[in-house]
Design an enzyme around this catalytic site. Structure first.
Site, short mmCIF file in Angstrom:
data_model
loop_
_atom_site.label_atom_id
_atom_site.label_comp_id
_atom_site.label_asym_id
_atom_site.label_seq_id
_atom_site.Cartn_x
_atom_site.Cartn_y
_atom_site.Cartn_z
N LYS A 75 -41.87 -17.40 -43.25
CA LYS A 75 -41.36 -18.75 -43.55
C LYS A 75 -42.46 -19.60 -44.18
CE LYS A 75 -37.76 -18.80 -40.15
NZ LYS A 75 -37.59 -18.71 -38.72
N GLU A 111 -49.92 1.35 -40.25
CA GLU A 111 -49.90 2.11 -41.51
C GLU A 111 -49.21 3.46 -41.32
OE1 GLU A 111 -53.81 2.23 -43.14
OE2 GLU A 111 -53.30 3.58 -44.77
N ASP A 129 -49.80 -10.06 -39.63
CA ASP A 129 -48.45 -10.63 -39.48
C ASP A 129 -48.11 -11.42 -40.75
OD1 ASP A 129 -48.39 -9.58 -36.94
OD2 ASP A 129 -49.07 -11.42 -35.97
#
Ligand SMILES: C[S@@+](CC[C@H](N)C(=O)[O-])C[C@H]1O[C@@H](n2cnc3c(N)ncnc32)[C@H](O)[C@@H]1O
Length: 221
Positions: free
Chosen positions: A122, A195, A118
């Site tokens: 931010k 992928e 992930d």
């Protein structure tokens, strides 16, 4: 069979404790006993639905593979794959990788795969990225000296962050960087679920291999 329902997911996990290890901290320092051999141990952290870890375990029976995933609703897809194709050399663990040091002792792990982690785009979430300093410190407490961390992602920002994180850490060196893995795809590349999707969309895949250099390593850069 699709198991989005968490109650069903919990039941499936409960029923298949030979695949998803129930109290993994009880095996700290004892993973080779569980596998009943002295083969190297390799982890995929954030294994998702388990395609990569199952395919790797199918290809190399002389390695003990462990897939780590934090969500019940995702890990069940790995259980389904292993029920269809039982393999002695792969186990799954349902934990948050934050707790990885409670599961493995120092030098117990040879390789860590971080596939399409992930990105946490931010800045205020940077510490959650699986290649942040906090995580590299944790990995250094479980990897064998000269053990490897292999990163694959289609997210350039995460890739750049990961490169810098390894460069700035005094216990790792980067041994390999590939800014376009599919330009000259290594024969032994095993595709993950994410992928496959990203390659189909035409996204570029970035890859790096870092080596854990233990206590004795001194950086010259
Ligand atoms: C984007 S998916 C990639 C899945 C798989 N590696 C692939 O390439 O197909 C990232 C996975 O990592 C899991 N994950 C993220 N952070 C984690 C953590 N701290 N501990 C365990 N799993 C985590 C997520 O739940 C998700 O299933």
């Amino acid at each position: 069979m699709r198991l989005r329902n968490v109650k069903h997911a919990k039941e499936l996990i409960e029923k298949n404790s030979h695949i998803v290890i129930k109290k993994p901290n009880e095996y700290k320092g004892l993973w080779n006993k569980l596998f009943n051999n002295s083969n190297p141990v390799e982890l995929e952290i954030g294994c998702g639905k388990g395609k990569f870890i199952v395919d790797k375990a199918t290809l190399d029976k002389n390695i003990n593979f462990i897939g780590i995933e934090k969500f019940d609703s995702v890990i069940v897809r790995g259980i389904e794959k292993l029920l269809e194709k039982p393999l002695d050399n792969v186990k799954l663990i349902r934990i948050d990788a934050e707790n990885i040091e409670t599961i493995f002792k120092k030098s117990e792990v040879n390789t860590i795969y971080l596939n399409f982690s992930d990105p946490w785009p931010k800045n205020r979430h940077a510490k959650k990225r699986l290649t942040s300093k906090k995580y590299l410190d944790r990995y250094s407490n479980i990897l064998v000296n000269n053990g490897e961390i292999r990163v694959k992602t289609d997210n350039y920002n995460l890739f750049e962050f990961s490169m810098m994180s390894f460069i700035n850490h005094n216990k790792y060196i980067i041994e390999e960087i590939n800014l376009d893995l599919y330009k000259n795809l290594p024969k032994d590349n095993v595709q993950t679920e994410f992928e496959m999707k990203f390659v189909e969309k035409g996204n570029r895949i970035y890859y790096l291999k870092a080596i854990y250099k233990g206590e004795s390593h001194e950086k010259t850069v």
